[in-house]
Enzyme design. Structure first.
Site, PDB file in Angstrom:
ATOM      1  N   GLY A  12     115.598  54.685   4.245  1.00  0.00           N
ATOM      2  CA  GLY A  12     114.556  55.109   3.313  1.00  0.00           C
ATOM      3  C   GLY A  12     114.692  56.520   2.766  1.00  0.00           C
ATOM      4  O   GLY A  12     113.694  57.121   2.356  1.00  0.00           O
ATOM      5  N   ASN A  14     116.012  57.289  -0.039  1.00  0.00           N
ATOM      6  CA  ASN A  14     115.618  57.236  -1.457  1.00  0.00           C
ATOM      7  C   ASN A  14     114.105  57.157  -1.611  1.00  0.00           C
ATOM      8  O   ASN A  14     113.531  57.821  -2.484  1.00  0.00           O
ATOM      9  CB  ASN A  14     116.289  56.057  -2.158  1.00  0.00           C
ATOM     10  N   LEU A  84     117.521  44.873   1.106  1.00  0.00           N
ATOM     11  CA  LEU A  84     118.730  44.066   1.270  1.00  0.00           C
ATOM     12  C   LEU A  84     118.521  42.560   1.176  1.00  0.00           C
ATOM     13  O   LEU A  84     119.479  41.806   1.251  1.00  0.00           O
ATOM     14  CB  LEU A  84     119.424  44.423   2.594  1.00  0.00           C
ATOM     15  N   ASN A 101     116.354  47.818  -9.351  1.00  0.00           N
ATOM     16  CA  ASN A 101     117.119  47.975  -8.116  1.00  0.00           C
ATOM     17  C   ASN A 101     118.137  49.095  -8.319  1.00  0.00           C
ATOM     18  O   ASN A 101     118.602  49.329  -9.438  1.00  0.00           O
ATOM     19  CB  ASN A 101     117.868  46.663  -7.816  1.00  0.00           C
ATOM     20  N   HIS A 103     121.924  50.236  -7.022  1.00  0.00           N
ATOM     21  CA  HIS A 103     123.112  49.720  -6.338  1.00  0.00           C
ATOM     22  C   HIS A 103     124.142  50.848  -6.243  1.00  0.00           C
ATOM     23  O   HIS A 103     124.385  51.546  -7.235  1.00  0.00           O
ATOM     24  CB  HIS A 103     123.686  48.532  -7.110  1.00  0.00           C
ATOM     25  N   ASP A 144     122.327  41.625  -8.220  1.00  0.00           N
ATOM     26  CA  ASP A 144     123.042  42.685  -8.943  1.00  0.00           C
ATOM     27  C   ASP A 144     123.493  42.299 -10.352  1.00  0.00           C
ATOM     28  O   ASP A 144     124.492  42.824 -10.840  1.00  0.00           O
ATOM     29  CB  ASP A 144     124.274  43.149  -8.136  1.00  0.00           C
ATOM     30  N   GLU A 173     122.290  59.282  -6.336  1.00  0.00           N
ATOM     31  CA  GLU A 173     121.030  58.527  -6.233  1.00  0.00           C
ATOM     32  C   GLU A 173     119.839  59.480  -6.205  1.00  0.00           C
ATOM     33  O   GLU A 173     118.857  59.297  -6.933  1.00  0.00           O
ATOM     34  CB  GLU A 173     121.037  57.648  -4.984  1.00  0.00           C
TER      35      GLU A 173
HETATM   36  C1  GAR Z   1     121.280  53.176  -1.031  1.00  0.00           C
HETATM   37  O1  GAR Z   1     122.528  53.801  -1.113  1.00  0.00           O
HETATM   38  C2  GAR Z   1     121.201  52.033  -2.017  1.00  0.00           C
HETATM   39  O2  GAR Z   1     121.969  52.248  -3.170  1.00  0.00           O
HETATM   40  C3  GAR Z   1     121.786  50.899  -1.200  1.00  0.00           C
HETATM   41  O3  GAR Z   1     121.241  51.098   0.082  1.00  0.00           O
HETATM   42  C4  GAR Z   1     121.113  52.496   0.317  1.00  0.00           C
HETATM   43  C5  GAR Z   1     119.754  52.737   0.941  1.00  0.00           C
HETATM   44  O4  GAR Z   1     119.687  54.016   1.483  1.00  0.00           O
HETATM   45  N1  GAR Z   1     121.408  49.638  -1.766  1.00  0.00           N
HETATM   46  C6  GAR Z   1     122.211  48.582  -1.721  1.00  0.00           C
HETATM   47  O5  GAR Z   1     123.311  48.608  -1.187  1.00  0.00           O
HETATM   48  C7  GAR Z   1     121.660  47.327  -2.392  1.00  0.00           C
HETATM   49  N2  GAR Z   1     122.664  46.341  -2.567  1.00  0.00           N
HETATM   50  P1  GAR Z   1     118.267  54.637   1.874  1.00  0.00           P
HETATM   51  O6  GAR Z   1     117.555  53.592   2.711  1.00  0.00           O
HETATM   52  O7  GAR Z   1     118.595  55.854   2.678  1.00  0.00           O
HETATM   53  O8  GAR Z   1     117.550  54.937   0.603  1.00  0.00           O
END
Ligand code: GAR
Length: 188
Positions: A12, A14, A84, A101, A103, A144, A173
């Site tokens: 989490g 992000n 996910l 989303n 990615h 995606d 990100e």
């Molecule tokens: C992020 O890097 C996001 O882009 C990726 O999961 C991570 C979550 O990090 N998402 C995917 O791979 C979706 N297919 P976080 O929980 O620290 O934000």
């Protein structure tokens, strides 16, 4: 007041970054975080920010309970931030053009089922890509594949590691995701 519904599965960072970004903005925001993993670190991060959290399982996703929570919250935008699971088509249809989303790669490359987190960066490394990046896109019924809203790239220099790639992508990100969300919420 703009309402942002966040879906997350893991650490989490992000989610935390998005909440921090909107704290200092003129626009008032309300968040709700939906989490499919009771062990996820995102739960504590949201609670620390006094943001309500709902933990759900597959049954709740499929029997209409999650849909009811979403309808009741009535979000302006739904953000998958490290989520996910695939959302059921009913939800995608119901909230058409309202779900986005992030990615951690330059779609259409390195997307699809099983392509998340380190798996993505490992594949990028294995293929000796000269660059990678992030894609923010609308969510449709396929993993995606929805329309791309925003991409940003970072060059790769070899030798490199999965960890170094992950770090560079995360920085992209944190830098861009909140701003893209803000733009989608306009006009305030
Ligand atoms: C992020 O890097 C996001 O882009 C990726 O999961 C991570 C979550 O990090 N998402 C995917 O791979 C979706 N297919 P976080 O929980 O620290 O934000």
């Amino acid at each position: 007041m703009k309402k942002i519904l966040l879906f997350a599965s893991g650490s989490g960072t992000n989610v935390e970054n998005i909440m921090a970004y909107f704290k200092n903005k003129a626009v008032n925001t309300a968040f709700l975080v939906l989490v499919n993993n009771p062990e996820a670190k995102v739960i504590e991060k949201a609670r620390k920010n006094a943001v309500p959290v709902v933990i759900f399982d597959r049954n709740m996703l499929n029997d209409g309970a999650v849909e009811k929570i979403m309808r009741d919250f009535n979000p302006d935008l739904i953000v998958l931030a490290g989520f996910l699971w695939k959302l059921p088509e009913t939800l995608v249809d119901l909230f058409e053009n309202k779900i986005i989303n992030i990615h951690p790669a330059l779609l259409p490359k390195y997307g699809g089922k099983g392509m998340y987190g380190k798996h993505v960066h490992q594949a990028v490394l294995d293929n000796k890509e000269q660059e990678t990046g992030i894609t923010i896109h609308f969510v449709n019924a396929n993993y995606d594949e929805g329309n791309v809203i925003f991409q940003a790239t970072t060059p790769l220099e070899y030798p490199t590691t999965v960890e170094a790639i992950a770090e560079a992508v995360q920085q992209l990100e944190y830098c861009h995701f909140p701003e893209v969300i803000e733009n989608l919420l306009k006009p305030f």
